[in-house]
Design a protein around this motif. Structure first.
Motif, PDB file in Angstrom:
ATOM      1  N   ASP A  23      -5.330   3.943  -2.597  1.00 32.08           N
ATOM      2  CA  ASP A  23      -6.199   3.124  -1.746  1.00 32.08           C
ATOM      3  C   ASP A  23      -6.268   3.772  -0.365  1.00 32.08           C
ATOM      4  OD1 ASP A  23      -7.904   1.254  -0.864  1.00 32.08           O
ATOM      5  OD2 ASP A  23      -6.587  -0.458  -1.172  1.00 32.08           O
ATOM      6  N   ILE A  24      -7.054   4.842  -0.297  1.00 33.12           N
ATOM      7  CA  ILE A  24      -7.146   5.629   0.932  1.00 33.12           C
ATOM      8  C   ILE A  24      -7.626   4.738   2.083  1.00 33.12           C
ATOM      9  CG2 ILE A  24      -8.335   7.566   2.041  1.00 33.12           C
ATOM     10  CD1 ILE A  24      -8.583   8.785  -0.854  1.00 33.12           C
ATOM     11  N   SER A  25      -6.926   4.828   3.203  1.00 33.79           N
ATOM     12  CA  SER A  25      -7.282   4.095   4.426  1.00 33.79           C
ATOM     13  C   SER A  25      -7.235   2.579   4.251  1.00 33.79           C
ATOM     14  CB  SER A  25      -8.659   4.517   4.948  1.00 33.79           C
ATOM     15  OG  SER A  25      -8.801   4.160   6.298  1.00 33.79           O
ATOM     16  N   CYS A  26      -6.485   2.119   3.269  1.00 34.92           N
ATOM     17  CA  CYS A  26      -6.207   0.688   3.225  1.00 34.92           C
ATOM     18  C   CYS A  26      -5.646   0.319   4.598  1.00 34.92           C
ATOM     19  CB  CYS A  26      -5.168   0.401   2.140  1.00 34.92           C
ATOM     20  SG  CYS A  26      -4.798  -1.345   1.976  1.00 34.92           S
ATOM     21  N   GLY A  27      -6.044  -0.814   5.110  1.00 34.19           N
ATOM     22  CA  GLY A  27      -5.585  -1.148   6.451  1.00 34.19           C
ATOM     23  C   GLY A  27      -5.868  -2.586   6.826  1.00 34.19           C
ATOM     24  N   VAL A  28      -5.621  -2.876   8.079  1.00 36.38           N
ATOM     25  CA  VAL A  28      -5.734  -4.245   8.572  1.00 36.38           C
ATOM     26  C   VAL A  28      -6.544  -4.247   9.861  1.00 36.38           C
ATOM     27  CG1 VAL A  28      -4.462  -6.320   9.263  1.00 36.38           C
ATOM     28  CG2 VAL A  28      -3.399  -4.690   7.690  1.00 36.38           C
ATOM     29  N   ARG A  29      -7.438  -5.220  10.015  1.00 34.97           N
ATOM     30  CA  ARG A  29      -8.049  -5.412  11.325  1.00 34.97           C
ATOM     31  C   ARG A  29      -7.890  -6.862  11.761  1.00 34.97           C
ATOM     32  NH1 ARG A  29     -14.316  -4.336  12.133  1.00 34.97           N
ATOM     33  NH2 ARG A  29     -13.649  -2.225  11.681  1.00 34.97           N
ATOM     34  N   CYS A  30      -7.830  -7.017  13.069  1.00 33.69           N
ATOM     35  CA  CYS A  30      -7.597  -8.336  13.644  1.00 33.69           C
ATOM     36  C   CYS A  30      -8.714  -8.670  14.626  1.00 33.69           C
ATOM     37  CB  CYS A  30      -6.239  -8.359  14.349  1.00 33.69           C
ATOM     38  SG  CYS A  30      -5.870  -9.932  15.129  1.00 33.69           S
ATOM     39  N   LEU A  31      -9.311  -9.853  14.442  1.00 39.46           N
ATOM     40  CA  LEU A  31     -10.368 -10.322  15.336  1.00 39.46           C
ATOM     41  C   LEU A  31      -9.839 -11.496  16.156  1.00 39.46           C
ATOM     42  CD1 LEU A  31     -13.030 -10.480  12.506  1.00 39.46           C
ATOM     43  CD2 LEU A  31     -13.120  -8.873  14.391  1.00 39.46           C
ATOM     44  N   LEU A  32     -10.121 -11.464  17.446  1.00 46.46           N
ATOM     45  CA  LEU A  32      -9.731 -12.570  18.326  1.00 46.46           C
ATOM     46  C   LEU A  32     -10.898 -13.553  18.373  1.00 46.46           C
ATOM     47  CD1 LEU A  32      -8.473 -10.321  21.265  1.00 46.46           C
ATOM     48  CD2 LEU A  32      -7.054 -11.355  19.491  1.00 46.46           C
TER      49      LEU A  32
END
Lengths: 472, 138
Positions: free
Chosen positions: A95-104
């Motif tokens: 899973d290349i570049s599997c990741g997390v993003r967070c929005l405020l």
């Protein structure tokens, strides 16, 4: 893992001294309790990685490490192309570049609680999640190549997001050096109707509330206050990345001997960075990074659309987007190195030139996902992390129980009801999937994060707990 | 001994093991074990068939390739497969997979399969039976 195998450097740093074919030592960052519970396979895999050509510094192991594919999950390894260094498809993962993003969001939890069920239903209706789900965006051949070259920047230009999002994404939202031509027709085919989908397994979209602040100054710089609501998205490059990983793993295994590489295990399959195959993988892997960044950007756009309907007062500014399965060319001291992070998050400290002006003083946000019942953590990169492990930290909790055992232990419906009683609304197309992802099937993320903080890999800033979880 | 399959534990993912009186049967059972990660293979109707051919330099890479080709067909056709028949030769595999389009309500699919890894990858004989196994990333 037996402590007798290791030399203790500090309370949270353990060394596997160099021996035999190891070119460098291996270094584990963890508490004594975490090391004791780590699988013996992590030890073997960390040692095997330390034998690969051109490795620099050490084969590093993060506090959440567990048995992976060749490289441990939670492994960091940097290679110097000038010293015959290699690049490994297994060292990046499927899973290349599997990741997390967070929005405020800028709203408080009471505002979300007032529309919690409607918001959960609307998000579940808008975000394609689960096995076989398809997105509404169908890309043609030239659009696919534009997406693979442009990443989140392409997505923003196509109308999915805002230009200000880009500086809050690693690489400014666009991984340089991507080669869409190095991505096979099969990989592109697999992505045809998967753009803007969440996936399944441990991938999720959560609406969360800030339940604790550990460092008030850093929290203020990140724009976080107690009881604020954030949205966290965890997913990757979908079918395209999986197919690239599959194809290059095979090619690297078949050609390792031709490249003069002796593998302790063929799951360590790799190619010299300065080889035709190594360069082709780099180009394809970078294109997959762009696919993941574009995918998370499209999902962000869908989330904003839902919030605009139900909570129009919400702002949904991007705090940051991190990828935890990558190999990136980075400057470390006087050297330029190819840093593999498999289940590990980049954690640049304050003042790093790649951080936007607004994060220069605080350092990079490091987003650590937990289970749907226990919550997640937001940390900040430290200056010390550079010398510890090429500016890297952990990425999550890691499983404590196999999927099979979890699905025999719990029923999805019961897990959902138990979480609902605690004020957490779960929406998922699969009851078996929910059972396999039950909170108790995961290790305690707090223990992992505490170890990362104590080891100086990243600084704890805030804990967040779910209000709504959309699970694939 | 009749052909059968089982899962084995891996910390993050799932191990699939096919066991059979012949090598092709072990490969077929490993594929069934992989379907079982997603849904109950018995609930998959053999409505459509897909032909698969692949090559690899040895039996173990061939097993991984077989499973990866099935993963590709599952992903792009949105199908599940519940029955398999294959022929094996030195470095090649020819097979047929029977299945149907995924129906989320009826199949309650738990998780999608990303790829077959080379972790715990083994094709060999044990106590007179053929074993074909590897860990699958989910």
């Amino acid at each position: 893992m037996e402590l007798s195998l290791l030399t203790r450097r500090t309370e949270y740093e353990w060394e596997i001294p160099r021996r035999g074919a190891m070119r460098v030592p291996a270094v584990i960052f963890a508490s004594e309790a975490l090391v004791e519970r780590m699988d013996r396979k992590v030890y073997e895999q960390a040692v095997n990685v330390a034998m690969l050509p051109g490795i620099v510094g050490a084969s590093y192991v993060m506090p959440d490490a567990h048995w992976g594919y060749g490289f441990p999950i939670g492994g960091v390894a940097a290679f110097d192309a000038d010293e015959g260094g290699v690049i490994s498809a297994g060292g990046v993962g499927f899973d290349i570049s599997c990741g997390v993003r967070c929005l405020l969001t800028g709203v408080k939890s009471a505002e979300v609680r007032a529309v919690q069920h409607e918001l959960a239903d609307a998000l579940y209706g808008q975000i394609p999640a689960g096995v076989g789900s398809t997105g509404s965006i169908q890309l043609g051949v030239s659009e696919t190549d534009a997406m693979l070259a442009g990443g989140a920047r392409w997505a923003v230009q196509s109308g999915w997001g805002e230009a200000r999002d880009l500086e809050r994404i690693e690489e400014g939202g666009q991984m340089a050096g991507a080669e869409p031509a190095a991505v096979s027709a099969r990989a592109k085919q697999r992505q045809m109707d998967e753009m803007g989908t969440l996936g399944s397994g441990n991938h999720y979209l959560e609406v969360q509330r800030v339940s604790a602040i550990f460092d008030a100054a850093l929290a203020q710089q990140f724009g976080l206050q107690t009881d604020d609501v954030v949205v966290m998205i965890h997913c990757g490059s979908r079918g395209l990345g999986h197919q690239i990983g599959t194809e290059f793993l095979k090619r690297m295994a078949e050609t390792a001997a031709e490249h003069g590489i002796v593998l302790a295990d063929r799951e360590l399959a790799c190619a010299p960075i300065r080889s035709e195959l190594g360069q082709r993988y780099l180009g394809a892997m970078r294109a997959a990074i762009n696919c993941a960044l574009a995918n998370r950007q499209i999902l962000t756009h869908l989330v904003r659309r839902v919030f605009a309907e139900l909570l129009p007062q919400a702002a949904l500014a991007l705090l940051y987007d991190v990828s935890h399965n990558t190999c990136k060319l980075e400057r470390h001291g006087a050297r330029t190195l190819y840093v593999h992070r498999k289940g590990a998050t980049r954690a640049f400290g304050p003042g790093h030139p790649q951080l936007p002006a607004a994060l220069q003083a605080a350092g990079q946000p490091v987003l650590i996902g937990g289970s749907m019942g226990t919550g997640s953590y937001i940390l900040a990169g430290t200056s010390e992390s550079e010398e510890r492990a090429f500016s890297s930290a952990c990425h999550g909790a890691g499983r404590a129980m196999s999927r099979h055992q979890a699905s025999r232990t719990w029923r999805g419906r019961e897990v959902i009801e138990a979480l609902a009683a605690r004020g957490i609304i779960v929406r998922s197309p699969s009851m078996r999937g929910v059972a396999e992802e039950a909170p108790e099937a995961y290790k305690d993320v707090a223990e992992v994060v505490d170890a990362a903080d104590a080891a100086g890999l990243a600084r704890k800033v805030a804990r967040v707990e779910p209000l709504i979880c959309i699970k694939g | 001994m009749s052909a059968h399959w089982e899962h084995f534990a891996h910390e993050a993912d799932v191990g699939v093991r096919g066991i059979g009186p012949s090598k092709p049967e072990a490969f077929e059972q490993a594929a069934l074990a992989m379907t079982a990660i997603v849904a109950d293979p018995a609930a998959v109707r053999p409505a459509e068939r897909v032909h698969i051919e692949c090559e690899a330099p040895d039996d173990e890479l061939l097993l991984a390739e077989w499973l990866n080709r099935l993963i590709y067909e599952m992903a792009t056709r949105h199908m599940l497969f519940g029955r398999f028949a294959i022929e094996l030769g030195p470095g090649w595999l020819r097979g047929t997979a029977w299945g149907e389009r995924l129906d989320p309500k009826r199949h309650d699919p738990a998780v999608e399969v990303k790829g077959a890894t080379y972790t715990a990858l083994r094709v060999g004989q044990e106590n007179g039976a053929w074993i074909a196994q590897t860990v699958v990333d989910v």
